[in-house]
Design a protein around this motif. Structure first.
Motif, short mmCIF file in Angstrom:
data_model
loop_
_atom_site.label_atom_id
_atom_site.label_comp_id
_atom_site.label_asym_id
_atom_site.label_seq_id
_atom_site.Cartn_x
_atom_site.Cartn_y
_atom_site.Cartn_z
N ARG A 7 0.84 -1.20 0.00
CA ARG A 7 0.00 0.00 0.00
C ARG A 7 0.87 1.25 0.00
O ARG A 7 2.06 1.18 0.28
CB ARG A 7 -0.92 0.00 1.23
N GLU A 8 0.25 2.38 -0.29
CA GLU A 8 1.00 3.64 -0.38
C GLU A 8 1.66 3.99 0.94
O GLU A 8 2.76 4.54 0.96
CB GLU A 8 0.04 4.77 -0.81
N ARG A 9 1.00 3.66 2.07
CA ARG A 9 1.55 4.04 3.37
C ARG A 9 2.60 3.05 3.88
O ARG A 9 3.25 3.30 4.91
CB ARG A 9 0.42 4.18 4.39
N ASP A 10 2.76 1.91 3.22
CA ASP A 10 3.71 0.90 3.67
C ASP A 10 5.14 1.34 3.40
O ASP A 10 5.42 2.07 2.44
CB ASP A 10 3.45 -0.44 2.97
N VAL A 11 6.06 0.85 4.23
CA VAL A 11 7.47 1.19 4.04
C VAL A 11 8.23 0.06 3.36
O VAL A 11 9.37 0.27 2.92
CB VAL A 11 8.14 1.51 5.40
N HIS A 12 7.65 -1.12 3.26
CA HIS A 12 8.30 -2.20 2.53
C HIS A 12 7.92 -2.10 1.05
O HIS A 12 6.89 -1.53 0.69
CB HIS A 12 7.91 -3.56 3.11
N THR A 13 8.75 -2.68 0.21
CA THR A 13 8.55 -2.56 -1.23
C THR A 13 8.07 -3.85 -1.88
O THR A 13 7.65 -3.82 -3.04
CB THR A 13 9.86 -2.12 -1.91
N GLU A 14 8.15 -4.97 -1.19
CA GLU A 14 7.70 -6.25 -1.71
C GLU A 14 6.60 -6.80 -0.81
O GLU A 14 6.62 -6.61 0.40
CB GLU A 14 8.86 -7.25 -1.77
N PRO A 15 5.60 -7.51 -1.39
CA PRO A 15 4.54 -8.10 -0.57
C PRO A 15 5.12 -9.10 0.44
O PRO A 15 6.02 -9.89 0.10
CB PRO A 15 3.65 -8.81 -1.60
N VAL A 16 4.63 -9.04 1.66
CA VAL A 16 5.11 -9.92 2.74
C VAL A 16 3.89 -10.61 3.36
O VAL A 16 2.88 -9.95 3.63
CB VAL A 16 5.85 -9.11 3.83
N PRO A 17 3.97 -11.93 3.60
CA PRO A 17 2.82 -12.63 4.21
C PRO A 17 2.51 -12.10 5.60
O PRO A 17 3.41 -11.66 6.33
CB PRO A 17 3.30 -14.09 4.27
N ARG A 18 1.25 -12.16 5.95
CA ARG A 18 0.82 -11.77 7.29
C ARG A 18 0.45 -13.02 8.09
O ARG A 18 0.97 -14.09 7.83
CB ARG A 18 -0.35 -10.80 7.21
N LEU A 19 -0.42 -12.85 9.07
CA LEU A 19 -0.93 -13.94 9.92
C LEU A 19 0.10 -14.46 10.92
O LEU A 19 -0.09 -15.52 11.52
CB LEU A 19 -1.45 -15.11 9.09
N GLY A 20 1.22 -13.75 11.12
CA GLY A 20 2.18 -14.20 12.10
C GLY A 20 1.60 -14.31 13.50
O GLY A 20 2.11 -15.06 14.34
N GLY A 21 0.52 -13.58 13.76
CA GLY A 21 -0.12 -13.65 15.07
C GLY A 21 -0.68 -15.02 15.39
O GLY A 21 -0.87 -15.35 16.57
N VAL A 22 -0.93 -15.84 14.37
CA VAL A 22 -1.42 -17.21 14.62
C VAL A 22 -0.35 -18.01 15.36
O VAL A 22 -0.64 -18.72 16.34
CB VAL A 22 -1.80 -17.90 13.30
N ALA A 23 0.90 -17.91 14.93
CA ALA A 23 1.99 -18.58 15.62
C ALA A 23 2.13 -18.05 17.05
O ALA A 23 2.40 -18.81 17.99
CB ALA A 23 3.30 -18.41 14.85
N MET A 24 1.94 -16.76 17.22
CA MET A 24 2.03 -16.16 18.55
C MET A 24 0.93 -16.68 19.46
O MET A 24 1.16 -16.95 20.65
CB MET A 24 1.98 -14.63 18.44
N PHE A 25 -0.28 -16.84 18.91
CA PHE A 25 -1.37 -17.37 19.72
C PHE A 25 -1.07 -18.79 20.20
O PHE A 25 -1.29 -19.12 21.37
CB PHE A 25 -2.69 -17.36 18.94
#
Length: 389
Positions: A36-54
């Motif tokens: 997205r425009e407001r993101d600071v990364h330039t390549e798509p990165v997977p989300r859902l890391g919170g599942v591992a944290m749970f």
């Protein structure tokens, strides 16, 4: 202490080992949103890391349940409420990370999770006021508890803007809170095996385990799934500490110390808010900024504290490390002031460290000013100065 250490190791290990699996699932599930425009990364990165944290939280809780001393913490229903509320907020986060949720449905999910926590006993019992202690009834205590949980969830979510930022700040906060409670428990003879201390250790563990995959360059993001989950855990610690110290005990702990000045009287409830100062400040500034601009308070932008660090000229990792430094200064200065009777020494050391932090934050701007001044005088600039033009 050994059982706390074991709990921490379990939380770190389970989260660390599950995160690569969750990353593969996120890619297959389609939880890899475009940049997205407001993101600071330039390549798509997977989300859902919170599942591992749970699952790291759940594993640490269930194993702690079998430990001789920590098992005493599980006599009430609070831990069950935390697991259930964590599951609810995780599901809400998964839906948001995969398909996106409007603010109102997301808020409804946060309120539902907060309601579960309150239903299972995570509720404010009293509040410090100037010259008095306000004992909260069930209705007022419920409303304020839900409000504090929801605000904390969103404060952490707002801070999740750079690789490793939210996980690191929350880990620092959790370590600081555990240090505070454990030192006070030893000094005052309180029970050292308690719910807030155990959750602080687990929270620090899952953040560290995830941070090993999330520091720049991040291979996976925690997403709203993780940010809302660790915000929920932080709020749980903050609220349940009022059940460990009654109002009279809090007054006794503050008598004779630096905080007896009247500015801050009841440390048990104020300290958790201090260690969350950065996320809360960022949330407050964002709400004020967007409201004055005629925007929705939840409208996204690129003016968070971490964005401003990048604008000053800091690299991604350095901006994150500086935010860690500020979080540590605030958190551990508050802890040290609360447990030691040497306020002037603590304040002097804190002021010196804070001054160094300010210089580090402004260093890129100072370098640019120096380079411009040298160019104006016709002097040559070295390669380092050129980088900051």
């Amino acid at each position: 202490m050994r059982e706390y250490a074991l709990t921490f190791v379990i939380a770190v290990a389970v989260t660390y080992l599950l995160t690569p699996l969750v990353r593969r699932v996120a890619v297959a599930f389609g939880a890899v949103p475009p940049v997205r425009e407001r993101d600071v990364h330039t390549e798509p990165v997977p989300r859902l890391g919170g599942v591992a944290m749970f699952f790291g939280v759940a594993a640490a809780l269930l194993i702690s349940y079998r430990l001789p001393h920590l098992s005493e913490v599980f006599l009430g229903p609070t831990w069950q409420g935390l697991l259930l509320a964590g599951a609810v907020i995780t599901v809400v986060g998964i839906v948001d990370d995969r398909w996106g949720l409007d603010p109102l449905p997301k808020l409804a999910g946060q309120v539902a999770a907060a309601g579960i926590l309150v239903w299972k006993g995570v509720q404010l019992l009293w509040l410090p006021l100037p010259g008095m202690t306000l004992v909260l009834g069930p209705e007022l205590g419920t409303v304020l508890s839900v409000l504090l949980i929801v605000v904390t969830i969103n404060a952490v979510n707002f801070a999740d803007g750079l690789d490793g930022l939210a996980a690191g700040i929350v880990a620092i906060s959790a370590f600081a809170f555990f240090a505070y409670y454990y030192v006070i428990a030893v000094d005052q003879g309180f029970d050292r095996q308690t719910y807030p201390a155990m959750i602080a250790v687990i929270l620090a563990g899952v953040c560290v385990g995830f941070l090993l995959h999330n520091f720049h360059p991040a291979r996976i993001f925690m997403g709203d799934t993780g940010a809302m989950l660790i915000g929920l855990l932080l709020a749980s610690i903050t609220i349940t500490v009022t059940g460990q110290f009654d109002a009279n005990t809090a007054r006794e702990l503050s008598t004779g110390g630096f905080f007896d000045s009247g500015l801050v009287v009841y440390l048990p409830i104020v300290l958790p808010l201090l260690v969350l100062a950065l996320p809360f400040l960022d949330l407050l500034l964002a709400v004020v900024r967007r409201t004055l601009a005629g925007q929705s308070p939840v409208a996204p932008d690129r003016k968070h504290l971490h964005h401003r660090m990048l604008e000053l000229g800091h690299s991604h990792p350095r901006a994150v490390l500086l935010m860690y430094l500020w979080a540590a200064i605030i958190a551990f200065a508050a802890v040290t002031l609360s447990v030691f009777n040497t306020p002037y020494l603590v304040l002097t050391v804190t002021a010196l460290v804070a001054l160094c932090a300010v210089l580090l934050v402004t260093w890129p701007r100072l370098r640019r000013m120096r380079a411009r001044r040298r160019r104006a005088l016709g002097q040559s600039t070295d390669e380092t100065d050129i980088k900051y033009k």
